[in-house]
Design a protein around this motif. Structure first.
Motif, PDB file in Angstrom:
ATOM      1  N   HIS B 152       7.246 -40.706  37.244  1.00 31.08           N
ATOM      2  CA  HIS B 152       6.246 -41.284  38.503  1.00 31.08           C
ATOM      3  C   HIS B 152       5.316 -40.243  38.679  1.00 31.08           C
ATOM      4  O   HIS B 152       3.869 -40.506  38.798  1.00 31.08           O
ATOM      5  N   GLU B 153       5.697 -38.951  38.995  1.00 29.76           N
ATOM      6  CA  GLU B 153       4.969 -37.894  39.635  1.00 29.76           C
ATOM      7  C   GLU B 153       3.685 -37.649  38.403  1.00 29.76           C
ATOM      8  O   GLU B 153       2.505 -37.398  38.567  1.00 29.76           O
ATOM      9  N   VAL B 156       1.303 -40.463  38.356  1.00 30.58           N
ATOM     10  CA  VAL B 156       0.283 -40.333  39.480  1.00 30.58           C
ATOM     11  C   VAL B 156      -0.579 -39.381  39.367  1.00 30.58           C
ATOM     12  O   VAL B 156      -1.830 -39.336  39.919  1.00 30.58           O
ATOM     13  N   ALA B 157      -0.153 -38.117  38.978  1.00 27.43           N
ATOM     14  CA  ALA B 157      -0.993 -37.046  38.616  1.00 27.43           C
ATOM     15  C   ALA B 157      -2.049 -37.442  37.782  1.00 27.43           C
ATOM     16  O   ALA B 157      -3.324 -37.202  37.922  1.00 27.43           O
ATOM     17  N   THR B 159      -3.270 -40.706  37.112  1.00 27.63           N
ATOM     18  CA  THR B 159      -4.207 -41.858  37.737  1.00 27.63           C
ATOM     19  C   THR B 159      -4.742 -41.765  38.878  1.00 27.63           C
ATOM     20  O   THR B 159      -5.644 -42.260  39.288  1.00 27.63           O
ATOM     21  N   GLY B 160      -4.014 -41.246  39.939  1.00 28.53           N
ATOM     22  CA  GLY B 160      -4.278 -40.889  41.234  1.00 28.53           C
ATOM     23  C   GLY B 160      -5.750 -40.615  41.420  1.00 28.53           C
ATOM     24  O   GLY B 160      -6.257 -41.020  42.361  1.00 28.53           O
ATOM     25  N   ARG B 180     -10.027 -35.966  31.156  1.00 26.96           N
ATOM     26  CA  ARG B 180      -9.463 -34.483  31.526  1.00 26.96           C
ATOM     27  C   ARG B 180      -8.502 -34.712  32.635  1.00 26.96           C
ATOM     28  O   ARG B 180      -7.339 -33.966  32.566  1.00 26.96           O
ATOM     29  N   TYR B 181      -8.313 -35.616  33.610  1.00 26.87           N
ATOM     30  CA  TYR B 181      -7.487 -35.928  34.286  1.00 26.87           C
ATOM     31  C   TYR B 181      -6.044 -35.996  33.938  1.00 26.87           C
ATOM     32  O   TYR B 181      -4.876 -35.718  34.016  1.00 26.87           O
ATOM     33  N   LEU B 184      -4.524 -33.051  32.261  1.00 23.92           N
ATOM     34  CA  LEU B 184      -4.021 -32.180  32.976  1.00 23.92           C
ATOM     35  C   LEU B 184      -2.831 -32.691  33.303  1.00 23.92           C
ATOM     36  O   LEU B 184      -1.790 -31.739  33.467  1.00 23.92           O
ATOM     37  N   ALA B 185      -2.447 -34.083  33.497  1.00 23.82           N
ATOM     38  CA  ALA B 185      -1.230 -34.320  33.943  1.00 23.82           C
ATOM     39  C   ALA B 185      -0.254 -34.288  32.921  1.00 23.82           C
ATOM     40  O   ALA B 185       1.128 -33.839  33.077  1.00 23.82           O
ATOM     41  N   MET B 188       2.078 -31.389  32.999  1.00 29.59           N
ATOM     42  CA  MET B 188       2.740 -31.005  34.483  1.00 29.59           C
ATOM     43  C   MET B 188       3.974 -30.464  34.095  1.00 29.59           C
ATOM     44  O   MET B 188       4.768 -31.152  33.235  1.00 29.59           O
TER      45      MET B 188
END
Lengths: 188, 188
Positions: B152-153, B156-157, B159-160, B180-181, B184-185, B188
């Motif tokens: 989940h984390e 969310v990293a 899509t948030g 890019r987001y 990055l996620a 993680m």
């Protein structure tokens, strides 16, 4: 509070009125929530005449936004590293979104109901994100990240997941997870 | 559309009524926006009797949420890598939040006005994020990320930041930034 205390507050009568009114907004919000907030209620509690409150703040949204902006000198913490700065920033966001009641959460809710609150919140955030860009600019100056790093994108990578989880998804978030999102963003 | 076409739609009369009503919701939303959306307007446009619409969907929020859920078989794309899966996911979120008008943006706005919309949206997202966790579970199975990675984390990293930038900050976002987001996620 004595009359001497009140008179000695910096900024004179206008600043004193603002401080009294904003303290009343915070107290009313705590007791009744956003839906129970009214200009009349705030005026009664603050002891400031209601026509004064209406003239200066106009709407409940105006009161809430002013409450958000009480710290005009706000600047992001300077810890010496991008990771440290983003962790400090995320902890501030985390606290603002999880305190009970949260003024930030209340203003966000208000922003979906009245255009005045939406405009004021957009302006408030634009200012805060502009100031927060300093953490990336300092990291660039230190040679910690590439010169062309997009500062806004990094700050949104850190803070965005907190807002999404706590405001939109309305799910719990640990402080440790907030730190992890900050750490991840520091490597962008 | 001929009567033969209508009769041949799968699911029979109830599914046909739903399809007609949801098509009318989408059309009304496009023309009048959320604030112009009404059960009576949707009933008139769809040709379905208003008491039927009231009975089955109850509120405008109920209509919007059902519109969100038309794709009951939704599953995240399986591209073979976590990065690819998160990029695909972020592109779907990006499209949903930037299409004009955006049903997702309208439902989010509604969720701050009525508790029914808030509950329905929370349930919808809980389901979508549960299904999205598969992209991380597959990456774990491939040995691409550690076994204890919090699915989940990670989602969310990715899509948030899109939701924060496009829904709350109301600032522009490029598709390249959405990618890019996601990238990055994936680290993680």
């Amino acid at each position: 509070m004595t009359e001497t205390d009140r008179a000695s507050r910096p900024g004179g009568r206008s600043a004193r009125v603002r401080a009294d009114v904003l303290a009343a907004v915070a107290a009313e919000l705590t007791e009744h929530g956003y839906d129970g907030l009214s200009i009349d209620g705030v005026a009664a509690r603050s002891g400031v005449h209601r026509t004064t409150v209406y003239r200066r703040w106009k709407t409940v949204a105006g009161l809430l936004v002013d409450l958000l902006q009480t710290d005009d000198d706000w600047a992001p913490a300077d810890t010496g590293s991008l990771e440290g700065d983003l962790i400090a920033l995320n902890r501030e966001v985390y606290d603002a979104l999880t305190e009970q009641p949260s003024v930030t959460q209340a203003v966000i809710a208000a922003s979906f109901r009245t255009p005045e609150a939406a405009e004021a919140l957009t302006a408030f955030w634009a200012d805060r994100y502009r100031r927060s860009a300093a953490v990336v600019e300092r990291a660039i100056a230190r040679g910690e990240v590439p010169v062309r790093t997009n500062a806004h994108e990094v700050v949104v990578a850190a803070t965005g997941p907190l807002y999404h989880q706590l405001v939109l998804l309305k799910q719990p978030l640990t402080r440790a997870a907030a730190d992890r999102y900050a750490r991840l963003a520091s490597g962008m």
